[in-house]
Write an enzyme that holds these catalytic residues in place. Structure first.
Site, PDB file in Angstrom:
ATOM      1  N   ASP A   1      45.886  66.797  31.054  1.00 45.59           N
ATOM      2  CA  ASP A   1      45.663  66.752  32.498  1.00 45.59           C
ATOM      3  C   ASP A   1      44.193  67.062  32.760  1.00 45.59           C
ATOM      4  OD1 ASP A   1      47.722  66.984  35.158  1.00 45.59           O
ATOM      5  OD2 ASP A   1      45.659  67.660  35.439  1.00 45.59           O
TER       6      ASP A   1
ATOM      7  N   ASP B   1      52.574  60.490  33.878  1.00 44.20           N
ATOM      8  CA  ASP B   1      53.025  61.213  35.068  1.00 44.20           C
ATOM      9  C   ASP B   1      51.797  61.548  35.900  1.00 44.20           C
ATOM     10  OD1 ASP B   1      54.499  62.608  36.912  1.00 44.20           O
ATOM     11  OD2 ASP B   1      54.657  64.424  35.698  1.00 44.20           O
TER      12      ASP B   1
ATOM     13  N   GLN C   1      40.450  67.127  43.479  1.00 47.67           N
ATOM     14  CA  GLN C   1      41.416  66.845  44.525  1.00 47.67           C
ATOM     15  C   GLN C   1      41.768  68.139  45.263  1.00 47.67           C
ATOM     16  OE1 GLN C   1      44.340  65.077  41.955  1.00 47.67           O
ATOM     17  NE2 GLN C   1      44.274  66.831  40.588  1.00 47.67           N
TER      18      GLN C   1
END
Length: 333
Positions: free
Chosen positions: A107, A157, A31
């Site tokens: 993550d 999250d 990203q």
């Protein structure tokens, strides 16, 4: 001429912010990642051109994400799994609780974690806490590999569900079934659930609620205005064992649990009074949650894809589910 960043909040609605300083601007394998100082919001993390958190009010989002579930757990949370959360703020709030013995944060994007460690000093103590087990990997695969019953609390999250992005399959009933199995009997799952204001709450918030209801015996949606997101934001909390009253706790009980479970740690946003407003949804919200029929599923190829912080709904078969698409409109210059 000052530098600006433009964010498309929905079709026909864009916001332009003045940039005071660019600390990082680039692309990871997954990203685009920008860390900038914005005139209205202070230091701000943007992913794929969308504001993820800002210095001015990130504590509102992160306290709302973390502490309701931590306070609602019947005996106090000891083991936590965070899917996403690369900036470290979710772990920071979790680790305020002395009861926590282990917090696994997974993550997928090492670049996000690295840049946030470098530029968000308020989370340095969380990254240094020995109770934090930071893993750079796919949150779905890591959770699948954990033994059943491993966690008292699972916090998702995640980035918003963007087509071609790394996270949209973590909003499906198949993933939630996996998560349920990894929770202890009294375990709780909470997930960020996108825009939840009076116009956009049917975009992502109510379908996530409905999807969780197919897996968990009790689910409660709640919202809070987040200034830098230009809307109310939504979360859904799911209980492995139903809790009488759902999220309901009196002002006195919430304040007592905060004092007991976070000794010497003062929250900036959440207390017994503000807690009452979180699940106090409007008549329209409640009606649309009750009427929602969309269930997000990898098996059926039904996903929700957000365009910036607006919506594009896609029905995709399994073969094309990983296709790319244009996402946030972003321009720095």
């Amino acid at each position: 001429m000052s530098k600006q960043i433009e964010e498309e909040l929905e079709v026909g609605f864009r916001a332009v912010y003045r940039i005071d300083k660019i600390l990082h601007s680039g692309s990871s394998p997954f990203q685009t990642v920008d860390i900038v100082d914005l005139a209205p919001f202070g230091r701000t993390l943007l992913i794929d051109g969308m504001i993820q958190s800002s210095q001015v009010d990130e504590f509102v989002y992160h306290e709302s994400l973390v502490h309701p579930a931590m306070l609602l757990h019947p005996t106090g949370v000891k083991t936590v799994y965070i899917g996403g959360g690369g900036e470290g703020s979710t772990a920071r709030e979790v680790l305020r609780h002395p009861s926590v013995t282990k917090c696994v944060m997974v993550d997928i994007d090492a670049d996000v974690v690295s840049f946030c460690k470098m530029h968000l000093p308020e989370n340095a103590h969380a990254f240094a806490d020995p109770r934090l087990d930071l893993v750079i990997a796919d949150a779905k695969g890591q959770l699948e590999a954990a033994p059943d019953g491993s966690f008292d609390l699972i916090i998702m999250d995640l980035d918003d569900p963007l087509e071609g992005g790394p996270c949209y399959q973590l909003y499906t009933k198949e993933f939630y079934a996996t998560a349920k199995a990894k929770l202890a009997p009294d375990g709780i799952l909470v997930t960020q659930s996108g825009q939840a204001g009076i116009k956009q709450h049917k975009s992502v918030f109510t379908p996530i609620y409905r999807t969780l209801c197919t897996v968990f015996p009790q689910v409660v949606g709640y919202t809070q205005a987040v200034y830098s997101f230009c809307d109310e934001w939504g979360w859904n909390i799911a209980f492995n064992t139903p809790r009488e009253g759902g999220m309901m706790m009196s002002v006195a009980e919430v304040d007592a649990r905060i004092a007991q479970r976070l000794p010497g740690s003062e929250l900036k946003f959440l207390d017994g009074v503000s807690f009452q407003g979180l699940p106090a949804l409007s008549k329209l919200h409640r009606a649309n949650m009750a009427a929602e029929e969309r269930v997000l599923s990898t098996a059926s190829g039904t996903f929700l894809f957000m365009h910036s912080q607006g919506l594009c709904v896609a029905e995709a078969n399994a073969a094309s589910a990983n296709g790319g698409a244009d996402v946030a409109a972003k321009r720095v210059g």
